[in-house]
Design a protein around this motif. Structure first.
Motif, PDB file in Angstrom:
ATOM      1  N   TYR A 152      35.785 -40.916 -42.753  1.00 45.43           N
ATOM      2  CA  TYR A 152      35.992 -41.429 -44.102  1.00 45.43           C
ATOM      3  C   TYR A 152      37.470 -41.438 -44.425  1.00 45.43           C
ATOM      4  O   TYR A 152      38.272 -40.785 -43.772  1.00 45.43           O
ATOM      5  CB  TYR A 152      35.236 -40.611 -45.138  1.00 45.43           C
ATOM      6  N   VAL A 153      37.792 -42.209 -45.453  1.00 47.67           N
ATOM      7  CA  VAL A 153      39.179 -42.330 -45.885  1.00 47.67           C
ATOM      8  C   VAL A 153      39.284 -41.733 -47.277  1.00 47.67           C
ATOM      9  O   VAL A 153      38.372 -41.867 -48.077  1.00 47.67           O
ATOM     10  CB  VAL A 153      39.605 -43.812 -45.909  1.00 47.67           C
ATOM     11  N   ARG A 154      40.368 -41.020 -47.514  1.00 42.16           N
ATOM     12  CA  ARG A 154      40.556 -40.437 -48.834  1.00 42.16           C
ATOM     13  C   ARG A 154      41.787 -41.020 -49.483  1.00 42.16           C
ATOM     14  O   ARG A 154      42.769 -41.328 -48.817  1.00 42.16           O
ATOM     15  CB  ARG A 154      40.740 -38.922 -48.722  1.00 42.16           C
ATOM     16  N   MET A 155      41.690 -41.137 -50.784  1.00 38.68           N
ATOM     17  CA  MET A 155      42.894 -41.461 -51.548  1.00 38.68           C
ATOM     18  C   MET A 155      43.712 -40.189 -51.646  1.00 38.68           C
ATOM     19  O   MET A 155      43.191 -39.141 -52.018  1.00 38.68           O
ATOM     20  CB  MET A 155      42.464 -41.940 -52.936  1.00 38.68           C
ATOM     21  N   SER A 169      44.662 -44.507 -59.553  1.00 35.25           N
ATOM     22  CA  SER A 169      44.514 -44.125 -58.139  1.00 35.25           C
ATOM     23  C   SER A 169      44.312 -42.635 -57.998  1.00 35.25           C
ATOM     24  O   SER A 169      43.461 -42.175 -57.239  1.00 35.25           O
ATOM     25  CB  SER A 169      45.755 -44.541 -57.354  1.00 35.25           C
ATOM     26  N   ASP A 192      35.963 -54.504 -60.808  1.00 36.36           N
ATOM     27  CA  ASP A 192      36.643 -55.239 -59.742  1.00 36.36           C
ATOM     28  C   ASP A 192      37.605 -56.226 -60.373  1.00 36.36           C
ATOM     29  O   ASP A 192      37.522 -56.509 -61.562  1.00 36.36           O
ATOM     30  CB  ASP A 192      35.603 -55.960 -58.871  1.00 36.36           C
ATOM     31  N   ASN A 208      36.176 -51.267 -57.016  1.00 33.61           N
ATOM     32  CA  ASN A 208      35.108 -51.361 -56.017  1.00 33.61           C
ATOM     33  C   ASN A 208      35.526 -50.661 -54.731  1.00 33.61           C
ATOM     34  O   ASN A 208      34.736 -49.966 -54.104  1.00 33.61           O
ATOM     35  CB  ASN A 208      34.806 -52.846 -55.764  1.00 33.61           C
ATOM     36  N   ASP A 209      36.789 -50.803 -54.381  1.00 32.09           N
ATOM     37  CA  ASP A 209      37.288 -50.134 -53.173  1.00 32.09           C
ATOM     38  C   ASP A 209      37.204 -48.623 -53.314  1.00 32.09           C
ATOM     39  O   ASP A 209      36.771 -47.927 -52.404  1.00 32.09           O
ATOM     40  CB  ASP A 209      38.744 -50.536 -52.906  1.00 32.09           C
ATOM     41  N   LYS A 229      33.622 -47.542 -52.989  1.00 26.22           N
ATOM     42  CA  LYS A 229      33.131 -47.566 -51.611  1.00 26.22           C
ATOM     43  C   LYS A 229      33.743 -46.423 -50.804  1.00 26.22           C
ATOM     44  O   LYS A 229      33.110 -45.865 -49.916  1.00 26.22           O
ATOM     45  CB  LYS A 229      33.509 -48.894 -50.950  1.00 26.22           C
ATOM     46  N   ARG A 230      34.980 -46.105 -51.118  1.00 32.91           N
ATOM     47  CA  ARG A 230      35.664 -45.067 -50.374  1.00 32.91           C
ATOM     48  C   ARG A 230      35.107 -43.688 -50.714  1.00 32.91           C
ATOM     49  O   ARG A 230      34.916 -42.841 -49.858  1.00 32.91           O
ATOM     50  CB  ARG A 230      37.152 -45.114 -50.696  1.00 32.91           C
ATOM     51  N   ARG A 277      29.091 -42.510 -50.507  1.00 34.68           N
ATOM     52  CA  ARG A 277      28.313 -43.076 -49.411  1.00 34.68           C
ATOM     53  C   ARG A 277      26.895 -43.271 -49.932  1.00 34.68           C
ATOM     54  O   ARG A 277      26.363 -42.421 -50.647  1.00 34.68           O
ATOM     55  CB  ARG A 277      28.275 -42.117 -48.223  1.00 34.68           C
TER      56      ARG A 277
END
Lengths: 587, 592
Positions: free
Chosen positions: B51-54, B74, B109, B179-180, B183-184, B187
């Motif tokens: 997974y990717v994290r901000m 963000s 979005d 939306n990003d 999704k990030r 899950r």
């Protein structure tokens, strides 16, 4: 040797009473005790160190091999570490470069292209098609990285463009690396650094590779973190093994050194012991010869030397025996003609008044010299009896004062002739001793004659002393004295202090030798002391009980007045008994 | 040696070569040797997914108001900062106290922020405009925005200058995620709950937030323990008691260990409950555990009374899709029941009762053993017949204007009686003796033309018209109070659009056949996400559809045409293929 026996007792006395006060020892005493014990231990170690060749060889082998193993191990470890990390580094750099290329492609594109697919992009649950290029890039990298490594994307130009894959923490990127990456522009930079994860407190060693991706929309820094946990584990395992192997190697070397020295030292030690026994007179001592090596040859040589020595000693003994026998035989053989000569001489001497004065004088001279010849012959026979070991004691308990008085009485005429005064110092109580009075009288007579002869007319002091075990008689004269080293030579047969001087009182030259033999036969000592100009003193010490050994003498060997001047040190005659015993053993 | 060094060297040469060779052979990796077992530890945690994290960034120095607002949004989307400490740095001291990030989660979005800040003032206003895609309920249920394009997002931020830097003084409460971001950070997973008093499972889709400190598997089990989402509440059971919590989920060799608190022992006291619990756990964790065994432990210790092992093979029968691998569709032709099986000439099923003079249409097939078939009689009423020899058609539900019948997994047949304009009554019958009304507050004053119970028995899909056009509603059945509840719109009404038919494909997918002007389209919709899964298929000649789970060549989407045709959707050619030329009624798969 006699005096030191008492001094250790005096020193040791406090330590013997120590256990009594054990209950209340002060700290200082404890410290002293510890210090003493430590000193003793150090002394023991030093003694062992000096005495054990094996220990020295093993220790030096240990030290040298440890140094070598440590140095080798260090370099080996360095090489292994470099090799392991290099392999890891190459693959990591290759992977990071491939990723950076991918990221550059993704970041370079316009955000709009992806965004268009977004509303209907939710096919079969894979809801991860992102519209933001940074998200796309991070997502691609996270899929590629899985859990093998972590990626952090940072951007100073954009807002909210910082991404990380997995649980890697932002603080993993060091400021140093960031600065370097930003400054280097096109070339990626790497650094070994700890990587932090959100869910765990402890960082993990990792290789960080940072690269700058420059796009039209801003610059992005992409950092890869390759965890090196496995490599660290491998290396620490290797290190552990190196340490274990190194230690084993050092111990092995020490064991080998110990074994080898043992193989050398043990024959040497056996040889030494054999030599000691040989020196102690056991001439039959031989070494076992095993093999043909150097040590075996040493043993062979030793054995040859021992047998040669034994042969020589045997030959010398034989020769000595022959000579003594010869002297004895000569003496016996001379007596018969001498008796005849004597009878004739007696006849001449008795009728000397009928002769002319010259012939009369000759008869007197002959008579004198014959007497001297006879006494010399008697002495020779006596001494040859000693040499043959045929002398026996006829013991009787006597008062030593009587013996001294008789001897002095015998010497009185000579003393008067020499105008010498004899000064007697006898105790009041009887001094009983088991001796053969004839022999002791002879000793004393000899001593007195000797003192009168060399006393130069000065006073002669005769002292009798006694204690529980022993009696002693000291004869002191104030004549020329003895030169250093002459204290023992005076007892040699036919010895003269000055060979040019004639014997005035007709001594045979054997008197002191016979006296000494007599003293030894009694188990006693006869010792001499002298200093030039101070005169000399002879001391006879005898045990009261026959057969008991002498431990000390009731009288000092050095006259008290001299000792008070403290000039005796170095002039004193060493106690003779051990030397005499040794000498006899040697025979 | 000394006399002939050359000879010595020559003798040493081969020795040196041999030495070099052996040492070289020793030092490298062997290229032969015995075969050995290749077992070992797995490198990574198999339960985790990449997974990717901000990475939350602190405010940019000298940032413009827009940059501050974007940075704030963000940072607020960074899920590894549970208290949003970094995001709060963008706020003024006052706002830090008042801003509450956890009120609601709004997903939008196409966000655009615009500032009205003229050059050098102390206050600025930033407008964030975009399209709202949906919201996320507190229970992890994603509620899509009702309007198809999404409602309009318009949020205002007020910024003031604090010691030379712009800071947000008023921010809308709740999290605003693009939306990003959504999704990030989340899950999508299916939770499985026990079907009401039945050996079966019902899927419930939720969004599980990624929590790096917890791990996905633990988050998922946590969410499972919290119970079903709002739409399914009351319609399903959970075998987990209220006092169960999960300590950890980890992999041990080939077994996934789920460590619960002691409450799990009470939940597993009854065997049936224990089975249901195992099935729930296995099916929920299936995407992560794959085919590993699961072991339940209690506070790190073995389950009291022997190890509690869940073997995947034992729980495959709990498949919420219910139907076998290749289900057979049935259809009526001239009063006879045919099995759609082209290879064998579509044989007649003989056991069904004689039709006599009745005209049956709109067939429905139950999933019982043996199955029952239900049909709508032209004169009115829902008639049911067994398929065993000697079965008779019996009327189960009376009424004239009934919707086509629908079976549920419990053997009940459902229909809706249209008792006039905008008046509907849901009816249910388990046997011919009694038909029972079911309350459906959301449907009572609408015009219902189709009522389909999903195969899991918990969800229903309805075509209803409340006067603003036909729409598809989705709800659930509360079997304790006998009510159809939680109805909400899936396919909204649109001008000139007519909804011809609906059919459940699986628990989540509903096929919707719409007619707009002359075009007819078939669209699969995701019930839980409220969106189209695929682009619509053209379906000009289709009047009725049926579908089975895992649509493939063994169980294709089937359709009935206007002249008694039966069509099949070919996945490869992406077109309709005729299976039966004419005279056949619409085909149906069991249930759905």
């Amino acid at each position: 040797m006699a005096t030191p026996t008492s001094s250790p007792g005096a020193v040791r006395a406090p330590s013997r009473v120590k256990p009594k006060r054990k209950a209340r020892r002060t700290p200082r005493q404890i410290a002293r005790g510890v210090r003493r014990r430590a000193r003793r231990a150090v002394g023991r170690v030093r003694r062992v160190w000096r005495r054990s060749l094996q220990l020295r060889v093993v220790t030096s082998t240990l030290v040298i091999s440890m140094t070598v193993v440590a140095v080798l191990g260090f370099f080996l470890m360095q090489m292994i570490t470099t090799a392991v990390l290099d392999g890891r580094k190459h693959s990591a750099i290759a992977e990071a470069q491939a990723n950076v290329t991918t990221v550059a492609g993704l970041l370079g594109q316009q955000a709009v292209t992806a965004a268009k697919q977004s509303p209907s992009g939710q096919s079969d649950g894979s809801d991860t098609i992102m519209s933001d290029p940074v998200d796309q890039a991070a997502d691609a990298l996270s899929r590629r990285a899985d859990s093998r490594y972590s990626v952090v994307i940072l951007s100073d130009d954009g807002v909210g463009d910082d991404r990380g894959t997995g649980s890697v923490a932002r603080k993993s990127v060091t400021q140093k690396l960031r600065d370097k990456v930003l400054r280097a522009k096109d070339s990626p930079q790497a650094q070994y650094t700890p990587v932090y994860y959100e869910e765990q407190d402890e960082p993990v060693p990792a290789l960080a590779i940072g690269a700058l991706v420059r796009t039209d929309y801003g610059d992005y820094e992409v950092y890869h973190f390759f965890p090196l946990e496995d490599d660290v584990a491998t290396l620490s395992l290797v290190q552990q093994w190196l340490v274990v192997v190194g230690a084993a190697l050092v111990l092995l070397l020490a064991a080998i050194a110990s074994l080898v020295t043992r193989q050398v030292v043990i024959p040497v030690r056996l040889t030494r012991q054999a030599a000691e026994r040989l020196a102690a007179g056991r001439l039959e001592e031989r070494l076992k010869v095993r093999g043909e090596d150097d040590l075996a040859r040493l043993a062979t040589s030793f054995n040859e030397m021992a047998s040669n020595l034994a042969l020589k000693i045997h030959q010398l003994e034989e020769l000595s025996h022959v000579q003594r026998q010869f002297v004895s035989d000569v003496s016996h053989e001379l007596r018969t003609p001498l008796t005849t000569v004597r009878m004739a001489a007696d006849l001449l001497y008795e009728s000397r008044e009928d002769f002319e004065p010259a012939a009369s004088r000759s008869a007197e001279l002959m008579q004198n010299q014959l007497e001297r010849f006879e006494s010399m012959l008697a002495d020779l026979l006596e001494i040859s009896r000693y040499d043959a070991g045929a002398a026996t004691l006829d013991l009787d308990s006597v008062d030593m004062r009587d013996v001294v008085l008789r001897a002095v009485g015998d010497s009185q005429p000579l003393a008067e002739r020499k105008a010498t005064r004899l000064d007697l110092r006898l105790p009041n109580q009887p001094c009983m001793a088991e001796v053969e009075s004839r022999r002791v009288e002879r000793i004393l007579r000899n001593l007195l004659f000797n003192a009168i002869e060399h006393g130069e007319g000065r006073d002669i002091v005769v002292t009798l002393g006694a204690d529980r075990d022993a009696v002693a008689v000291a004869v002191r004269d104030h004549g020329v004295g003895l030169k250093p080293g002459e204290e023992n030579m005076v007892f040699d047969r036919f010895w003269r202090a000055d060979p040019s001087r004639a014997r005035t009182i007709g001594g045979t030259g054997l008197g002191l030798a016979i006296s000494r033999e007599d003293a030894i036969l009694h188990g006693g000592w006869l010792q001499a002391w002298g200093l030039p100009g101070e005169g000399s003193q002879f001391r006879l010490s005898l045990p009261r009980q026959s057969g008991t050994g002498l431990r000390g003498s009731p009288l000092p060997l050095v006259p008290p007045e001299v000792e008070m001047r403290r000039t005796w040190r170095g002039q004193a005659t060493p106690v003779l008994s051990p030397a005499i015993e040794g000498a006899f053993d040697g025979d | 040696m000394a006399t002939s060094p050359r000879g010595g060297l020559r003798r040493l040469g081969p020795l040196a070569v041999a030495l070099a060779l052996t040492s070289a052979a020793c030092s490298t990796v062997p290229t032969g040797g015995n075969v050995f077992a290749a077992l070992g530890e797995r490198e990574s945690d198999p339960l985790s997914q990449p997974y990717v994290r901000m990475l939350a960034a602190t405010p940019k120095p000298k940032g413009t108001p827009e940059e501050i607002v974007n940075g704030f949004l963000s940072a607020a989307a960074s899920f590894d900062d549970p208290l949003r400490g970094v995001a709060r740095q963008y706020l003024t001291g006052e706002a830090q106290r008042t801003w509450s990030p956890f009120d609601a989660v709004t997903i939008y979005d196409d966000g655009k922020s615009s500032s009205d800040a003229p050059g050098d003032v102390q206050q600025a206003h930033v407008e964030l405009k975009g399209a709202v895609l949906g919201t996320l309920d507190g229970d992890g249920h994603y509620v899509p925005s009702q309007t198809s394009g999404g409602s309009v997002l318009d949020k205002g931020f007020t910024l003031v200058k604090v010691s030379g830097e712009w800071r947000i003084s008023t921010a809308p409460s709740g999290l605003l995620l693009t939306n990003d971001d959504f999704k990030r950070a989340y899950r999508s997973f299916d939770l499985y709950f026990a079907a009401y008093q039945s050996e079966g499972l019902v899927a419930d889709q939720v969004r599980v937030p990624i929590n790096p400190s917890e791990g996905l598997a633990k988050s998922l089990v946590h969410r499972l323990l919290d119970g079903p989402t709002t739409p399914l509440r009351g319609a399903v059971d959970s075998a987990f008691g209220p006092n169960v919590d999960v300590n950890d989920v980890f992999v041990e060799g080939d077994t996934v260990v789920v460590d619960f608190t002691y409450g799990i022992v009470d939940s597993a006291l009854v065997t049936a409950n224990r089975e249901a619990l195992s099935a729930q756990l296995y099916w929920t964790l299936k995407p992560l555990t794959e085919s590993r065994r699961i072991e339940v432990r209690v506070n790190g210790d073995q389950f009291p009374g022997g190890p509690f092992l869940i073997d995947p093979r034992d729980y495959d029968r709990y498949d919420p899709d219910l139907l076998p691998h290749a289900p057979k569709a049935l259809y009526l032709q001239q009063g006879k029941l045919h099995i759609l099986d082209k290879d064998n000439g579509n044989p007649v099923m003989s056991g069904v009762g004689a039709v006599q003079a009745r005209q049956f249409s709109h067939l429905a097939v139950s999933n019982e053993q043996p199955a029952k078939v239900a049909a709508l009689e032209k004169a009115g009423g829902v008639w049911v017949s067994g398929i065993t020899p000697g079965s008779q058609w019996q009327r189960w539900i009376e009424g004239t204007r009934l919707t086509p019948p629908s079976w549920d997994r419990y053997g009940d047949v459902w229909s809706v009686s249209r008792q006039g304009a905008r008046k509907a009554q849901v009816l249910r019958a388990h046997d011919p003796t009694r038909q029972m009304p079911v309350s459906a507050p959301g449907l009572e004053s609408t015009d219902v033309t189709a009522f389909r119970v999903a195969r899991d028995g918990a969800r229903v899909a309805v075509i209803s018209d409340d006067g603003r056009g036909q729409s598809v509603l989705v709800g659930s059945i509360n079997r304790t109070r006998w009510a159809v509840q939680n109805l909400r719109t899936l396919v909204p009404a649109a001008d000139g659009q007519e909804i011809t038919d609906i059919a459940w494909q699986d628990a989540d997918t509903l096929l919707v056949l719409t007619t707009a002007k002359s075009d007819r389209e078939l669209t699969p919709w995701s019930v839980t996400q409220g969106i189209r899964i695929e682009t619509p298929k053209a379906a000009t000649r289709v009047e009725a559809v049926t579908a089975a789970p895992k649509a493939n060549d063994d169980a294709p989407v089937l359709a009935g045409g206007p002249d008694g045709e039966i069509l099949k959707w070919d996945l490869q050619k992406r077109t309709w293929i005729t299976l039966v030329q004419n005279g056949a009624g619409a085909p149906v798969y069991p249930l759905g």
